[in-house]
Design a protein around this motif. Structure first.
Motif, PDB file in Angstrom:
ATOM      1  N   UNK A   1     -87.034 -40.699 -39.862  1.00 22.52           N
ATOM      2  CA  UNK A   1     -86.963 -40.546 -41.216  1.00 22.52           C
ATOM      3  C   UNK A   1     -85.376 -40.981 -41.672  1.00 22.52           C
ATOM      4  N   UNK A   2     -85.429 -42.140 -42.277  1.00 22.69           N
ATOM      5  CA  UNK A   2     -84.175 -42.593 -42.731  1.00 22.69           C
ATOM      6  C   UNK A   2     -83.581 -41.478 -43.703  1.00 22.69           C
ATOM      7  N   UNK A   3     -82.195 -41.378 -43.687  1.00 21.40           N
ATOM      8  CA  UNK A   3     -81.601 -40.620 -44.599  1.00 21.40           C
ATOM      9  C   UNK A   3     -80.726 -41.359 -45.479  1.00 21.40           C
ATOM     10  N   UNK A   4     -79.958 -42.572 -44.963  1.00 18.07           N
ATOM     11  CA  UNK A   4     -79.140 -43.248 -45.629  1.00 18.07           C
ATOM     12  C   UNK A   4     -79.469 -44.719 -45.284  1.00 18.07           C
ATOM     13  N   UNK A   5     -79.573 -45.918 -46.085  1.00 15.61           N
ATOM     14  CA  UNK A   5     -79.503 -47.205 -45.547  1.00 15.61           C
ATOM     15  C   UNK A   5     -78.617 -47.973 -46.421  1.00 15.61           C
ATOM     16  N   UNK A   6     -78.096 -49.073 -45.685  1.00 15.67           N
ATOM     17  CA  UNK A   6     -76.983 -49.980 -46.322  1.00 15.67           C
ATOM     18  C   UNK A   6     -77.559 -51.247 -46.118  1.00 15.67           C
TER      19      UNK A   6
ATOM     20  N   UNK B   1     -95.071 -53.259 -55.794  1.00 16.69           N
ATOM     21  CA  UNK B   1     -94.263 -52.225 -55.575  1.00 16.69           C
ATOM     22  C   UNK B   1     -92.624 -52.859 -55.413  1.00 16.69           C
ATOM     23  N   UNK B   2     -92.685 -53.671 -54.519  1.00 15.29           N
ATOM     24  CA  UNK B   2     -91.162 -54.427 -54.617  1.00 15.29           C
ATOM     25  C   UNK B   2     -90.926 -55.087 -55.920  1.00 15.29           C
ATOM     26  N   UNK B   3     -91.756 -55.401 -56.594  1.00 14.74           N
ATOM     27  CA  UNK B   3     -91.483 -56.150 -58.106  1.00 14.74           C
ATOM     28  C   UNK B   3     -91.090 -55.068 -59.105  1.00 14.74           C
TER      29      UNK B   3
ATOM     30  N   UNK C   1     -87.444 -39.886 -53.703  1.00 11.75           N
ATOM     31  CA  UNK C   1     -87.709 -38.629 -54.064  1.00 11.75           C
ATOM     32  C   UNK C   1     -87.739 -37.595 -52.818  1.00 11.75           C
ATOM     33  N   UNK C   2     -87.771 -38.242 -51.470  1.00 15.85           N
ATOM     34  CA  UNK C   2     -87.546 -37.633 -50.401  1.00 15.85           C
ATOM     35  C   UNK C   2     -86.181 -37.469 -49.938  1.00 15.85           C
TER      36      UNK C   2
ATOM     37  N   UNK D   1     -87.084 -51.708 -47.331  1.00 10.94           N
ATOM     38  CA  UNK D   1     -86.488 -50.538 -47.487  1.00 10.94           C
ATOM     39  C   UNK D   1     -87.843 -49.488 -47.880  1.00 10.94           C
ATOM     40  N   UNK D   2     -88.526 -50.144 -48.884  1.00 10.19           N
ATOM     41  CA  UNK D   2     -89.773 -49.175 -49.415  1.00 10.19           C
ATOM     42  C   UNK D   2     -90.892 -48.992 -48.337  1.00 10.19           C
ATOM     43  N   UNK D   3     -90.937 -50.278 -47.491  1.00  7.52           N
ATOM     44  CA  UNK D   3     -91.949 -50.040 -46.251  1.00  7.52           C
ATOM     45  C   UNK D   3     -91.611 -48.781 -45.483  1.00  7.52           C
ATOM     46  N   UNK D   4     -90.307 -48.811 -45.132  1.00  9.96           N
ATOM     47  CA  UNK D   4     -89.808 -47.889 -44.009  1.00  9.96           C
ATOM     48  C   UNK D   4     -89.467 -46.465 -44.589  1.00  9.96           C
ATOM     49  N   UNK D   5     -89.169 -46.345 -45.958  1.00  9.81           N
ATOM     50  CA  UNK D   5     -88.938 -45.199 -46.307  1.00  9.81           C
ATOM     51  C   UNK D   5     -90.095 -44.318 -46.863  1.00  9.81           C
ATOM     52  N   UNK D   6     -91.099 -45.013 -47.358  1.00  6.68           N
ATOM     53  CA  UNK D   6     -92.481 -44.408 -47.652  1.00  6.68           C
ATOM     54  C   UNK D   6     -92.425 -43.183 -48.653  1.00  6.68           C
ATOM     55  N   UNK D   7     -91.611 -43.455 -49.714  1.00  2.90           N
ATOM     56  CA  UNK D   7     -91.184 -42.270 -50.759  1.00  2.90           C
ATOM     57  C   UNK D   7     -91.218 -43.073 -52.238  1.00  2.90           C
ATOM     58  N   UNK D   8     -91.502 -42.391 -53.365  1.00  3.50           N
ATOM     59  CA  UNK D   8     -91.464 -43.040 -54.398  1.00  3.50           C
ATOM     60  C   UNK D   8     -90.078 -43.036 -54.827  1.00  3.50           C
ATOM     61  N   UNK D   9     -89.643 -44.161 -56.039  1.00  3.31           N
ATOM     62  CA  UNK D   9     -88.156 -44.294 -56.130  1.00  3.31           C
ATOM     63  C   UNK D   9     -87.916 -42.867 -57.493  1.00  3.31           C
ATOM     64  N   UNK D  10     -86.665 -42.337 -57.435  1.00  2.70           N
ATOM     65  CA  UNK D  10     -86.520 -41.450 -58.175  1.00  2.70           C
ATOM     66  C   UNK D  10     -85.395 -41.719 -59.160  1.00  2.70           C
TER      67      UNK D  10
END
Length: 312
Positions: free
Chosen positions: A137-142, A297-299, A203-204, A170-179
């Protein structure tokens, strides 16, 4: 097994490579290549032993699957005609100009049971594929994606040109909506943003700091992922994966040992893998590796970044 009839629409720099891959596959027939420049179409067709076309509509009814590698503003029109005819489509990123156009193509593909795959090429990089069993579960990504300036691709800004690769990953690996999204960027050599940075809060609770530039003196495509048990570095350009974990015992009192595992993934042809994956989805009916929904989703996130940059 009969050969799958294919074509490439748009054979500029990248489209030429698509055509080469199709021509090299044993179970595929490259029926033709299309380009708005007849001389370019003829040149690529002659090199690959196929037929040149200047109007893509001539291929409807003569092909089973196509790659669409035209400027983004033409994606919707060209893909719509093929999907409406039940032709399977691999379309370069970004999927379309607008979300409404993306939704229209996704609906058409579902109605006509056509495979609709989006060309987020980095998904087929062996470094990303090697994350299986490592990522939790990624917490921070750069992420940093920088490249020297090239005139091609400047029909869109750097967010839609380069950053969208990392947005998709990033969206593929985080699997959570953008807040929430904060962003800053600037045009330098073109009328569009050539360098941009975005901070994406999911959101996660995961946060991604994403930088892209197409005006750098060197090329670099790296991503760093922090999770509770590990620090992970992905070098997409050099195909290296580094995983640093807390080991047994202590290096100093209160300071744990760190176990580092570094792997070189070797040579790979991501575009060939992408096209082979597309062909496999067409033949089996399985969902594509990168679906129209993934591309949408990426767009959507890229357009929200553009809004944060002050673009309408």
């Amino acid at each position: 097994m009969s050969a799958l009839r294919t074509a490439v629409i748009g054979v500029g720099y990248l489209g030429n490579f698509h055509a080469q891959k199709y021509a090299s596959l044993s179970d595929v027939e490259l029926v033709g290549v299309v380009d708005s420049n007849p001389a370019r179409a003829a040149e690529i067709a002659a090199a690959l032993g196929t037929t040149p076309f200047s109007d893509y509509r001539e291929l409807i009814g003569r092909v089973d699957a196509v790659s669409i590698v035209v400027p983004t503003q033409h994606h919707h029109e060209v893909a719509r005609d093929f999907l409406a005819a039940g032709v399977h489509v691999l379309i370069e990123k970004p999927i379309t100009v607008t979300i409404e156009e993306a939704d229209d193509l996704i609906t058409l593909a579902e109605q006509h049971r056509a495979v609709f795959q989006v060309g987020h090429l980095e998904r087929f990089n062996p470094v990303l594929m090697a994350l299986d069993g490592v990522l939790q579960q990624p917490l921070f990504i750069e992420s940093v994606r920088i490249a020297p300036f090239k005139p091609r691709g400047t029909d869109v800004n750097v967010v839609l040109d380069l950053m969208i690769h990392d947005i998709d990953i990033i969206q593929h690996i985080v699997k959570s909506p953008v807040e929430r999204i904060d962003a800053i960027g600037s045009p330098v050599f073109t009328g569009e943003e050539d360098i941009a940075n975005a901070r994406i809060l999911f959101k996660n609770g995961c946060v991604a700091n994403v930088t892209a530039s197409r005006i750098s003196l060197k090329s670099e495509r790296k991503m760093r992922i922090f999770q509770r048990d590990a620090y992970i570095t992905l070098d997409f350009q050099n195909r290296k994966l580094l995983v640093a974990r807390k080991g047994n015992g202590e290096l100093f009192p209160g300071v744990p040992n760190v176990k580092v595992d570094e792997r070189e993934l070797g040579e790979a042809d991501a575009l060939r893998s992408e096209i082979e994956s597309f062909i496999a989805a067409v033949r089996t009916g399985n969902p594509p590796e990168v679906s129209g929904h993934d591309g949408r989703m990426a767009l959507e996130t890229a357009l929200k970044i553009n809004q944060a940059l002050g673009r309408k």
